[in-house]
Design an enzyme around this catalytic site. Structure first.
Site, short mmCIF file in Angstrom:
data_model
loop_
_atom_site.label_atom_id
_atom_site.label_comp_id
_atom_site.label_asym_id
_atom_site.label_seq_id
_atom_site.Cartn_x
_atom_site.Cartn_y
_atom_site.Cartn_z
N LEU A 97 -16.49 6.03 -0.02
CA LEU A 97 -17.46 5.56 -0.58
C LEU A 97 -17.44 4.42 -2.03
CD1 LEU A 97 -19.73 8.42 0.65
CD2 LEU A 97 -18.15 6.53 2.00
N GLY A 115 -18.09 7.15 -4.97
CA GLY A 115 -17.17 8.44 -4.47
C GLY A 115 -16.79 8.62 -2.94
N ALA A 117 0.79 -0.75 -0.02
CA ALA A 117 0.10 0.16 0.11
C ALA A 117 1.01 1.52 0.35
CB ALA A 117 -1.13 0.10 1.12
N GLY A 167 -8.22 2.21 -3.37
CA GLY A 167 -7.66 2.90 -2.44
C GLY A 167 -6.87 3.97 -1.99
N ASP A 168 -5.31 3.22 -2.46
CA ASP A 168 -3.78 4.30 -2.92
C ASP A 168 -3.95 4.69 -4.04
OD1 ASP A 168 -3.26 1.92 -0.77
OD2 ASP A 168 -2.40 0.48 -2.11
#
Length: 320
Positions: free
Chosen positions: A235, A239, A42, A268-269
């Site tokens: 989310l 978004g 990550a 996410g990264d």
């Protein structure tokens, strides 16, 4: 060539770099015979994303003196990331992982082989103030804190020292329950780091588990009360919700047709790269979150955790 230690750093991060063996055909891992070897981790993904956008990035870690470790060092050099504080461990191996290929837009299955890795041996002995506090910003995740007691001690110390020195700190919980001894230990350890972050970026599911609240606004308020200056709740395709206590709002997700979703891991990264780079570029929190959603949407359209992270030139005319 490796980036020189004397080069100016904007961001420093700390974590475990691993080799990812991504299956080239769909199906269970036991039925796959061909894999592509790429980088993973990550914090490394974020480091690569920020380096591609032109920021000076320093990376603190440990890798084994093995073929995978040397592969990762070469990757750091290729991306222009300073690795002067990536130690080569003569005893413990480099971690690795395997990931299935998913052609229907669903999340792939991942298997980790990181127990007893070189990065799990990270400790306060690896901390160097003149290096770690050289940049403007420090980025951390809950994965580093979960690797071992000594790695958690280092991560908390780095966050505390950075805040004391007037640096900004971003924190992504990035929960890995299997790495923690218990759910409560994970919650307590994650909160300890979140309390030291200026910017906290949990996913909605993570926020619900960690705080007990269900609504993004309530989860964000929990972290503001804990000490964060800004909170962004991811989310997923919907978004993100953001707030800094005075400015709050939602940014819609960027639609990606299911047929174009190749690999959801790393989104996410990519989102974190967008938000952090936006704030370092002087964007408002809302516009930084918009950049995060755009980069996250781009990442899922490429195989691998960081292959979709754009260069600065690729962002021109696309991201605010």
């Amino acid at each position: 060539m490796p980036r020189s230690h004397s080069s100016s750093l904007d961001v420093v991060t700390c974590g475990e770099a691993m080799a990812l063996f991504a299956a080239l055909q769909p199906g269970p891992l036991e039925h796959c015979g061909q894999f592509q070897k790429i980088t993973a981790g990550a914090e490394l993904n974020v480091a690569i994303g920020l380096a591609r956008l032109g920021f000076g990035v320093g990376y603190l870690s440990r890798v084994g003196n093995d073929s995978i470790g040397r592969f990762l060092l070469a990757a750091l050099d290729h991306e222009g990331i300073d690795r002067s504080h990536v130690a080569l461990d003569e005893v413990y191996p480099t971690g690795l992982m395997f990931k299935t290929r998913s052609d229907d837009g669903s999340d792939p299955h991942v298997e980790y082989f990181r127990r007893g890795s070189a990065a799990s041996r990270l400790s306060l002995a690896d901390y160097a103030a003149d290096y770690c506090l050289q940049g403007r910003h420090v980025h951390l995740t809950g994965i580093s804190a979960a690797l071992s007691d000594s790695a958690r001690e280092l991560t908390v110390h780095l966050a505390r020292e950075a805040r004391a020195a007037g640096k900004t700190v971003s924190f992504d919980p990035n929960l890995r329950p299997r790495l923690w001894s218990s759910t409560q230990a994970m919650i307590d350890g994650t909160h300890a780091l979140a309390a030291l972050g200026d910017l906290v970026m949990p996913g909605l599911g993570e926020g619900r588990l960690l705080t007990g609240y269900t609504e993004p606004a309530d989860i964000a308020r929990f972290y503001l009360d804990l000490g964060a200056s800004a909170v962004v709740i991811k989310l997923g395709p919907a978004g993100a919700y953001f707030t800094n206590g005075t400015e709050s709002g939602r940014v819609a997700g960027v639609p990606v047709p299911a047929s174009r979703v190749v690999d959801t891991v790393g989104a996410g990264d990519g989102f974190a790269v967008g938000v952090i780079s936006g704030l370092l570029d002087g964007l408002t929190l809302a516009h930084a979150v918009e950049r995060g959603t755009l980069i996250g949407a781009r990442v899922v359209q490429f195989m691998g955790d960081c292959e979709g992270l754009p260069t600065r030139a690729e962002l021109e005319g696309v991201v605010l």
